[in-house]
Motif scaffolding. Structure first.
Motif, PDB file in Angstrom:
ATOM      1  N   GLY A  39      -6.351 -17.378  13.693  1.00 42.69           N
ATOM      2  CA  GLY A  39      -6.146 -16.582  12.475  1.00 42.69           C
ATOM      3  C   GLY A  39      -4.828 -16.780  11.693  1.00 42.69           C
ATOM      4  N   THR A  40      -4.132 -17.371  12.210  1.00 45.46           N
ATOM      5  CA  THR A  40      -2.682 -17.795  11.332  1.00 45.46           C
ATOM      6  C   THR A  40      -2.345 -16.595  10.822  1.00 45.46           C
ATOM      7  OG1 THR A  40      -3.689 -19.665  10.953  1.00 45.46           O
ATOM      8  CG2 THR A  40      -1.722 -19.375  10.002  1.00 45.46           C
ATOM      9  N   HIS A  41      -1.581 -15.797  11.873  1.00 45.34           N
ATOM     10  CA  HIS A  41      -0.995 -14.436  11.646  1.00 45.34           C
ATOM     11  C   HIS A  41       0.253 -14.599  11.162  1.00 45.34           C
ATOM     12  CE1 HIS A  41      -4.272 -13.588  14.390  1.00 45.34           C
ATOM     13  NE2 HIS A  41      -4.631 -12.441  13.650  1.00 45.34           N
ATOM     14  N   ILE A  42       0.624 -14.789   9.932  1.00 49.84           N
ATOM     15  CA  ILE A  42       1.986 -15.263   9.286  1.00 49.84           C
ATOM     16  C   ILE A  42       2.546 -14.107   8.169  1.00 49.84           C
ATOM     17  CG2 ILE A  42       1.875 -17.478  10.045  1.00 49.84           C
ATOM     18  CD1 ILE A  42       1.155 -18.430   7.536  1.00 49.84           C
ATOM     19  N   LEU A  43       1.666 -13.449   7.666  1.00 48.20           N
ATOM     20  CA  LEU A  43       2.106 -12.624   6.781  1.00 48.20           C
ATOM     21  C   LEU A  43       2.262 -11.264   7.111  1.00 48.20           C
ATOM     22  CD1 LEU A  43       1.148 -14.589   4.374  1.00 48.20           C
ATOM     23  CD2 LEU A  43       0.121 -12.773   3.406  1.00 48.20           C
ATOM     24  N   CYS A  44       3.312 -10.661   6.794  1.00 44.26           N
ATOM     25  CA  CYS A  44       3.946  -9.316   7.188  1.00 44.26           C
ATOM     26  C   CYS A  44       3.429  -8.498   5.868  1.00 44.26           C
ATOM     27  CB  CYS A  44       5.350  -9.126   7.612  1.00 44.26           C
ATOM     28  SG  CYS A  44       5.901  -7.516   7.990  1.00 44.26           S
ATOM     29  N   VAL A  45       2.601  -7.598   6.169  1.00 49.74           N
ATOM     30  CA  VAL A  45       2.211  -6.674   5.158  1.00 49.74           C
ATOM     31  C   VAL A  45       2.234  -5.086   5.468  1.00 49.74           C
ATOM     32  CG1 VAL A  45       0.496  -8.356   4.627  1.00 49.74           C
ATOM     33  CG2 VAL A  45      -0.299  -6.457   6.042  1.00 49.74           C
ATOM     34  N   TRP A  80       1.943  -4.857   9.461  1.00 55.77           N
ATOM     35  CA  TRP A  80       0.983  -5.625  10.364  1.00 55.77           C
ATOM     36  C   TRP A  80       1.197  -7.077  10.097  1.00 55.77           C
ATOM     37  CZ3 TRP A  80      -0.484  -4.416  15.132  1.00 55.77           C
ATOM     38  CH2 TRP A  80      -1.395  -5.070  15.583  1.00 55.77           C
ATOM     39  N   CYS A  81       1.237  -8.079  10.981  1.00 57.53           N
ATOM     40  CA  CYS A  81       1.208  -9.603  10.876  1.00 57.53           C
ATOM     41  C   CYS A  81      -0.091  -9.702  10.552  1.00 57.53           C
ATOM     42  CB  CYS A  81       1.704 -10.103  11.994  1.00 57.53           C
ATOM     43  SG  CYS A  81       3.434  -9.983  12.193  1.00 57.53           S
ATOM     44  N   LEU A  82      -0.464 -10.306   9.426  1.00 57.53           N
ATOM     45  CA  LEU A  82      -1.895 -10.333   8.860  1.00 57.53           C
ATOM     46  C   LEU A  82      -2.328 -11.822   8.632  1.00 57.53           C
ATOM     47  CD1 LEU A  82      -4.539  -8.828   7.683  1.00 57.53           C
ATOM     48  CD2 LEU A  82      -3.547  -9.225   5.674  1.00 57.53           C
ATOM     49  N   CYS A  83      -3.363 -12.027   8.936  1.00 54.36           N
ATOM     50  CA  CYS A  83      -3.911 -13.501   8.967  1.00 54.36           C
ATOM     51  C   CYS A  83      -3.772 -13.921   7.345  1.00 54.36           C
ATOM     52  CB  CYS A  83      -5.538 -13.713   9.294  1.00 54.36           C
ATOM     53  SG  CYS A  83      -5.848 -13.279  10.898  1.00 54.36           S
ATOM     54  N   ILE A  84      -3.463 -15.182   7.053  1.00 58.30           N
ATOM     55  CA  ILE A  84      -3.374 -15.671   5.804  1.00 58.30           C
ATOM     56  C   ILE A  84      -4.482 -15.639   4.963  1.00 58.30           C
ATOM     57  CG2 ILE A  84      -2.973 -18.032   6.567  1.00 58.30           C
ATOM     58  CD1 ILE A  84      -1.182 -16.589   3.436  1.00 58.30           C
ATOM     59  N   SER A  85      -5.613 -16.049   5.640  1.00 63.58           N
ATOM     60  CA  SER A  85      -6.737 -16.264   4.925  1.00 63.58           C
ATOM     61  C   SER A  85      -7.540 -14.875   4.605  1.00 63.58           C
ATOM     62  CB  SER A  85      -7.859 -16.887   5.856  1.00 63.58           C
ATOM     63  OG  SER A  85      -8.060 -16.229   7.106  1.00 63.58           O
ATOM     64  N   GLU A 102      10.878 -10.888   3.741  1.00 65.99           N
ATOM     65  CA  GLU A 102      11.525 -11.624   4.826  1.00 65.99           C
ATOM     66  C   GLU A 102      11.121 -11.719   6.219  1.00 65.99           C
ATOM     67  OE1 GLU A 102      12.056  -9.085   2.881  1.00 65.99           O
ATOM     68  OE2 GLU A 102      13.734  -9.538   1.602  1.00 65.99           O
ATOM     69  N   ALA A 103       9.819 -11.015   6.516  1.00 63.08           N
ATOM     70  CA  ALA A 103       9.261 -11.199   7.771  1.00 63.08           C
ATOM     71  C   ALA A 103       7.997 -11.927   7.628  1.00 63.08           C
ATOM     72  CB  ALA A 103       8.910  -9.565   7.950  1.00 63.08           C
ATOM     73  N   THR A 104       7.674 -12.669   6.540  1.00 67.03           N
ATOM     74  CA  THR A 104       6.525 -13.471   6.386  1.00 67.03           C
ATOM     75  C   THR A 104       7.141 -14.975   6.589  1.00 67.03           C
ATOM     76  OG1 THR A 104       5.691 -12.022   4.987  1.00 67.03           O
ATOM     77  CG2 THR A 104       4.872 -14.497   4.748  1.00 67.03           C
ATOM     78  N   HIS A 105       6.104 -15.460   7.593  1.00 66.95           N
ATOM     79  CA  HIS A 105       6.656 -16.708   7.942  1.00 66.95           C
ATOM     80  C   HIS A 105       6.533 -18.067   6.796  1.00 66.95           C
ATOM     81  CE1 HIS A 105       6.558 -20.494  10.537  1.00 66.95           C
ATOM     82  NE2 HIS A 105       7.336 -19.866  11.516  1.00 66.95           N
ATOM     83  N   GLN A 106       7.485 -18.949   7.102  1.00 71.83           N
ATOM     84  CA  GLN A 106       7.532 -19.687   5.961  1.00 71.83           C
ATOM     85  C   GLN A 106       6.389 -20.767   5.936  1.00 71.83           C
ATOM     86  OE1 GLN A 106      10.566 -22.902   6.939  1.00 71.83           O
ATOM     87  NE2 GLN A 106       9.612 -23.182   8.837  1.00 71.83           N
ATOM     88  N   SER A 107       5.549 -20.799   6.972  1.00 76.42           N
ATOM     89  CA  SER A 107       4.311 -21.459   6.815  1.00 76.42           C
ATOM     90  C   SER A 107       3.292 -20.817   5.894  1.00 76.42           C
ATOM     91  CB  SER A 107       3.698 -21.684   8.207  1.00 76.42           C
ATOM     92  OG  SER A 107       3.455 -20.513   8.721  1.00 76.42           O
ATOM     93  N   ALA A 108       3.467 -19.768   5.650  1.00 78.49           N
ATOM     94  CA  ALA A 108       2.659 -19.259   4.667  1.00 78.49           C
ATOM     95  C   ALA A 108       2.669 -19.903   3.474  1.00 78.49           C
ATOM     96  CB  ALA A 108       3.131 -17.797   4.194  1.00 78.49           C
ATOM     97  N   LEU A 109       3.627 -20.529   3.015  1.00 74.63           N
ATOM     98  CA  LEU A 109       3.762 -21.432   1.556  1.00 74.63           C
ATOM     99  C   LEU A 109       2.911 -22.702   1.856  1.00 74.63           C
ATOM    100  CD1 LEU A 109       7.636 -21.189   1.056  1.00 74.63           C
ATOM    101  CD2 LEU A 109       5.723 -19.874  -0.015  1.00 74.63           C
TER     102      LEU A 109
END
Length: 124
Positions: A39-45, A80-85, A102-109
């Protein structure tokens, strides 16, 4: 293998997203991932009712508790750490929740732009 220091999309040290309820693929509060995280859980929302209704309509009910997975069910206002998709899908539908940069992983880019994420920025 994870780096000792994980970075956020601003290029600084990745901050914790949430520990109540505990979130992240590793359930350590951090939105980071490894290849096994499909799921790639990389976004803090910050969740909204509008988003929770949207994701439920797409087959991913985050509101209902699932005790055997130790999942409490989520409410508006929680982080919550959300899936980027799923976030990108919600953004296209006009239902995207706010993002804690600040809590969203750099790989979101690798999936979207900093400019788009900044439009949804919430100050933690």
């Amino acid at each position: 293998m994870l780096n000792d220091i994980e970075l956020n999309i601003l290029g600084t040290s990745l901050k914790s997203c949430c520990n109540n309820p505990v979130t992240g693929y590793f359930r350590d509060g951090l939105c980071r991932t490894i290849s096994e995280d499909s799921g790639t859980h990389i976004l803090c929302v910050v969740l909204t009712q509008e988003f929770l209704d949207f994701t439920k309509s797409c087959g991913n009910d985050l509101s209902t508790p699932v005790p055997h997975w130790n999942f409490p069910g989520l409410k508006p206002g929680q982080k919550w750490c959300l899936c980027i998709s799923r976030w990108l899908e919600a953004e296209r539908a006009g239902k995207a929740p706010f993002v804690v940069l600040e809590a969203t992983h750099q790989s979101a880019l690798e999936y979207t732009t900093l400019e788009l994420l900044q439009k949804y920025e919430v100050v933690d």
